[in-house]
Design a protein around this motif. Sequence first.
Motif, PDB file in Angstrom:
ATOM      1  N   SER A   1     -10.928  -6.157  26.140  1.00 13.95           N
ATOM      2  CA  SER A   1     -11.970  -5.959  25.082  1.00 13.95           C
ATOM      3  C   SER A   1     -13.634  -6.103  25.593  1.00 13.95           C
ATOM      4  O   SER A   1     -14.065  -5.344  25.243  1.00 13.95           O
TER       5      SER A   1
ATOM      6  N   PHE B   1      -9.507  -8.097  15.672  1.00 13.02           N
ATOM      7  CA  PHE B   1      -9.139  -9.097  14.714  1.00 13.02           C
ATOM      8  C   PHE B   1      -7.770  -9.494  15.166  1.00 13.02           C
ATOM      9  O   PHE B   1      -7.341  -9.489  16.200  1.00 13.02           O
TER      10      PHE B   1
ATOM     11  N   GLU C   1      -6.601   2.133  13.336  1.00 10.29           N
ATOM     12  CA  GLU C   1      -7.703   2.402  12.479  1.00 10.29           C
ATOM     13  C   GLU C   1      -8.946   1.833  13.240  1.00 10.29           C
ATOM     14  O   GLU C   1     -10.048   2.465  12.941  1.00 10.29           O
ATOM     15  N   MET C   2      -8.700   0.870  14.066  1.00  8.37           N
ATOM     16  CA  MET C   2     -10.009   0.391  14.645  1.00  8.37           C
ATOM     17  C   MET C   2     -10.408   1.200  15.898  1.00  8.37           C
ATOM     18  O   MET C   2     -11.654   1.297  16.153  1.00  8.37           O
TER      19      MET C   2
ATOM     20  N   THR D   1      -4.991  -0.393   6.022  1.00  9.28           N
ATOM     21  CA  THR D   1      -4.680  -1.764   6.075  1.00  9.28           C
ATOM     22  C   THR D   1      -5.639  -2.685   5.371  1.00  9.28           C
ATOM     23  O   THR D   1      -6.948  -2.173   5.392  1.00  9.28           O
TER      24      THR D   1
ATOM     25  N   LEU E   1      -4.245  -5.091  21.521  1.00  5.16           N
ATOM     26  CA  LEU E   1      -3.715  -5.627  20.370  1.00  5.16           C
ATOM     27  C   LEU E   1      -2.549  -6.586  20.928  1.00  5.16           C
ATOM     28  O   LEU E   1      -1.912  -6.132  21.777  1.00  5.16           O
TER      29      LEU E   1
ATOM     30  N   VAL F   1     -14.335  -2.260  12.370  1.00  2.00           N
ATOM     31  CA  VAL F   1     -13.572  -3.326  12.975  1.00  2.00           C
ATOM     32  C   VAL F   1     -13.696  -3.158  14.277  1.00  2.00           C
ATOM     33  O   VAL F   1     -13.404  -2.319  14.982  1.00  2.00           O
TER      34      VAL F   1
ATOM     35  N   ARG G   1       0.809  -1.300  -0.009  1.00  2.00           N
ATOM     36  CA  ARG G   1      -0.115   0.120   0.034  1.00  2.00           C
ATOM     37  C   ARG G   1       0.953   1.273   0.064  1.00  2.00           C
ATOM     38  O   ARG G   1       0.524   2.248  -0.601  1.00  2.00           O
TER      39      ARG G   1
ATOM     40  N   GLU H   1       3.786  -3.903  11.792  1.00  2.00           N
ATOM     41  CA  GLU H   1       3.646  -2.716  11.150  1.00  2.00           C
ATOM     42  C   GLU H   1       2.118  -2.826  10.868  1.00  2.00           C
ATOM     43  O   GLU H   1       1.133  -1.889  11.106  1.00  2.00           O
ATOM     44  N   ASN H   2       1.697  -3.688   9.950  1.00  2.00           N
ATOM     45  CA  ASN H   2       0.238  -3.994   9.789  1.00  2.00           C
ATOM     46  C   ASN H   2      -0.723  -4.102  10.778  1.00  2.00           C
ATOM     47  O   ASN H   2      -1.729  -3.556  10.879  1.00  2.00           O
ATOM     48  N   ARG H   3      -0.336  -4.931  11.727  1.00  2.00           N
ATOM     49  CA  ARG H   3      -0.953  -5.140  12.973  1.00  2.00           C
ATOM     50  C   ARG H   3      -1.372  -3.670  13.681  1.00  2.00           C
ATOM     51  O   ARG H   3      -2.556  -3.382  14.008  1.00  2.00           O
TER      52      ARG H   3
ATOM     53  N   THR I   1      -9.187  -3.360   7.619  1.00  2.00           N
ATOM     54  CA  THR I   1     -10.007  -2.073   7.719  1.00  2.00           C
ATOM     55  C   THR I   1     -11.241  -2.269   6.343  1.00  2.00           C
ATOM     56  O   THR I   1     -12.215  -2.308   6.403  1.00  2.00           O
TER      57      THR I   1
ATOM     58  N   GLN J   1      -0.965  -0.605  12.404  1.00  2.00           N
ATOM     59  CA  GLN J   1      -1.822   0.101  11.606  1.00  2.00           C
ATOM     60  C   GLN J   1      -3.292  -0.089  11.817  1.00  2.00           C
ATOM     61  O   GLN J   1      -4.305   0.758  12.202  1.00  2.00           O
ATOM     62  N   ALA J   2      -3.549  -1.316  11.629  1.00  4.76           N
ATOM     63  CA  ALA J   2      -5.160  -1.825  11.632  1.00  4.76           C
ATOM     64  C   ALA J   2      -5.817  -1.598  13.007  1.00  4.76           C
ATOM     65  O   ALA J   2      -6.728  -1.237  13.176  1.00  4.76           O
ATOM     66  N   PHE J   3      -4.958  -1.664  14.121  1.00  2.71           N
ATOM     67  CA  PHE J   3      -5.296  -1.660  15.410  1.00  2.71           C
ATOM     68  C   PHE J   3      -5.763  -0.071  15.660  1.00  2.71           C
ATOM     69  O   PHE J   3      -6.808   0.401  16.126  1.00  2.71           O
TER      70      PHE J   3
ATOM     71  N   MET K   1      -4.649 -12.347  13.683  1.00  2.12           N
ATOM     72  CA  MET K   1      -3.834 -12.814  12.253  1.00  2.12           C
ATOM     73  C   MET K   1      -2.943 -13.987  12.424  1.00  2.12           C
ATOM     74  O   MET K   1      -2.911 -14.566  13.740  1.00  2.12           O
TER      75      MET K   1
ATOM     76  N   ARG L   1      -6.355  -9.980  26.605  1.00  2.00           N
ATOM     77  CA  ARG L   1      -6.935  -9.235  25.651  1.00  2.00           C
ATOM     78  C   ARG L   1      -8.463  -9.350  25.500  1.00  2.00           C
ATOM     79  O   ARG L   1      -9.222  -8.377  25.534  1.00  2.00           O
ATOM     80  N   GLU L   2      -8.947 -10.667  25.806  1.00  2.00           N
ATOM     81  CA  GLU L   2     -10.469 -10.780  25.615  1.00  2.00           C
ATOM     82  C   GLU L   2     -11.095 -10.155  26.757  1.00  2.00           C
ATOM     83  O   GLU L   2     -12.006  -9.248  26.675  1.00  2.00           O
TER      84      GLU L   2
END
Lengths: 252, 439
Positions: B402, A117, B435-436, A76, B409, A114, A65, B427-429, A79, B431-433, A119, B398-399
């Motif tokens: 949440s 998640f 964004e969440m 990502t 995360l 979201v 990306r 980095e992906n994790r 999302t 960033q996704a976190f 992975m 974590r659970e």
Amino acid sequence: MNAAGIGVDAGSTVVKACAVTAAGSRIWQHVELTEPRLEEQARRIAALAREQAGAAPLVATGYGRKLVAGAERAITEITCHARGVFAELGSGGTVVDIGGQDSKVISVGADGSVRNFAMNDKCAAGTGRFLEVTAARLRLAVEEIGAMALAAAEEVPISSTCAVFAESEIVSLIARGAALEAIVRGLHRSLVARLASLVRSLGIVEPVALSGGVARNPAIAAFLAEALGCEVKLPEAPQLMGAYGAALLALD
Amino acid sequence: MSIEGALRYYLGTGIGKGVLRFERLRNEWRLRHRAPKTSSPFSPPLSTSPWLKELISRHYLTGRYADAHRKVAWVTSGAPVEFLKALGYYLLYPENHGAVCGIRRRGEELCQAAEEAGYSRDICSYARTDLGSLLSGRTPVGRLPKPDLLLCCTNICQTVLFWYRVLAAHFRVPLVIIDTPFIYSTAPAHAVDFVQRQLELGVETAERVAGRSIDPAELERVTRRSREAVELWMRVLERARHVPAPITAFDEFIHMGPIVEMRGDRATVDYYRALLATLDLRIARGTGALKQERIRLIWDNLPIWYRMRGLSELLARHGATLVASTYTNAWGELAALIDPSDPMRSAARVYLHPILNRGTGHKLDTIQRLATDYAAHGVILHSDRSCKPYSVGQMDQRERLSARGIPALLLEADHNDPRAFADEQAENRIQAFLEMIPS
């Protein structure tokens, strides 16, 4: 065409692109294998999208990306897949995205956001790569193994979820004279077992939907439904969900 | 201890201290006169940073010459050190030395040196870094002094027990073990008695090695300074409750050097007092460590030493930072238990209660309390391949976080071995976190 949003999903195996109207319907799509010179490829695909679908804000996603020139934002795949599948199915739930190099389980809220998640670890277990490696060992095309697994009358258990270990397990199974179809069925079962535990680690919230290129393999959806004990929905174009979600996010 | 040794010690440390003071003054001048980078998402470094650098460098400089003139003890990070300080020992913390190696990106080569000698890759990367440094003689701090005594306290993990036995066999010096029974909430009196008895035996051994008896007044003084430093450290951490936070957990990971290595020293108390004043000045001016703070996070577990800058910059690009951590908090939360008027009893109690010697429920409560007190939006649980006692229970934590409305995360890494860390996936994790998290 009058695109209002463009999404480019530069994945590890395949680059997908998609354009949507202001109302969110898909009007253009494009899929090709990822090239080693991803930056150049992404630039060409973005230009192609603008040429064929019209100029519109572009959102990039996928592992590449950051290499997509001219993207307004880089978001990502987590999302983007959540957003794409939510738009396609019209409800929240659990999205299982099986990509070429990694798999994700995404819990999607009623508003499409979201919630949580999970992975796969730093390995190929539970990903498309697992099937690619094992199919190659059996000299089979990855496109045909799904149907073969479903048609198989027998199944041999493959205990390894690791692609490397599974490969050596296959070698010894062949040496013992196991049927090819039975091995293929066992391989699918092994991959799905890894995915199912990832789903359970997050908690199953129905409906469960598949996305990502591997979802086109019919045995995955069937075995996953069996393993989870619930229906597994399949969007019309699972491979495109990331790019579709990115295009929708470009509308925001 | 010879006259020649004393001469070498005083000459070496004397000249070195002069050089370090000059460097500090030069760095302070630069910090005052350098134009701040407008493109950076961070505010200029804390004005006390050059002082901190001098303090830590001076500690390792003293270590270089220490065994020529003083008794030296190697100790675990959670060990009761006040009685050793009172006996005049120079203290070296192999774990801190490990962290220094990690920050300077030397962790991998030293871990490999230990692996070549047969130590498994499954052993803690601090232990491997330390043993690798020992076997290869390589260290980024110049030279480590040889120990006369080893002090190992099991309140942080069981690995230290085996690690220090290896050290004892290698150096052929006495090993004092303080075994701290695991506790779930508060330590029962018999557990405190048990630890106190071991401490008393430890003092006897340390006195024998030092060749002198402990002065109770000195022990009380050291314990009082320990308490003062720990209280100040806690106040430093609590300043990050302010929005925007004047200090981040990334800064704290570096600033924790003195509280771990120089607990009980006058210089540590002086430094934290100055740091506190600097933070108060930032708060008064409304300056945050991050210019635009949008997302506040809590960190659990050890830092990823070799990726501190990268992680801090990645978070900053999204307007996020770490405002607290269970790790830095662990060196401050027990201040109230330290009682200088009864040093041995209070040491027994204090060193039984670190977060890693208590149930996972206690850790969950700590994380939740930090999230509330520091107005955090989420938690990053660093699942540290090397630190099992710290990482166990994180899936459930974590659970449960949440479920209580605090997004968490799980980030897989290792505190000192970069081979167990995948940049792109992390980095992906992250960033996704981010964004969440709604903002």
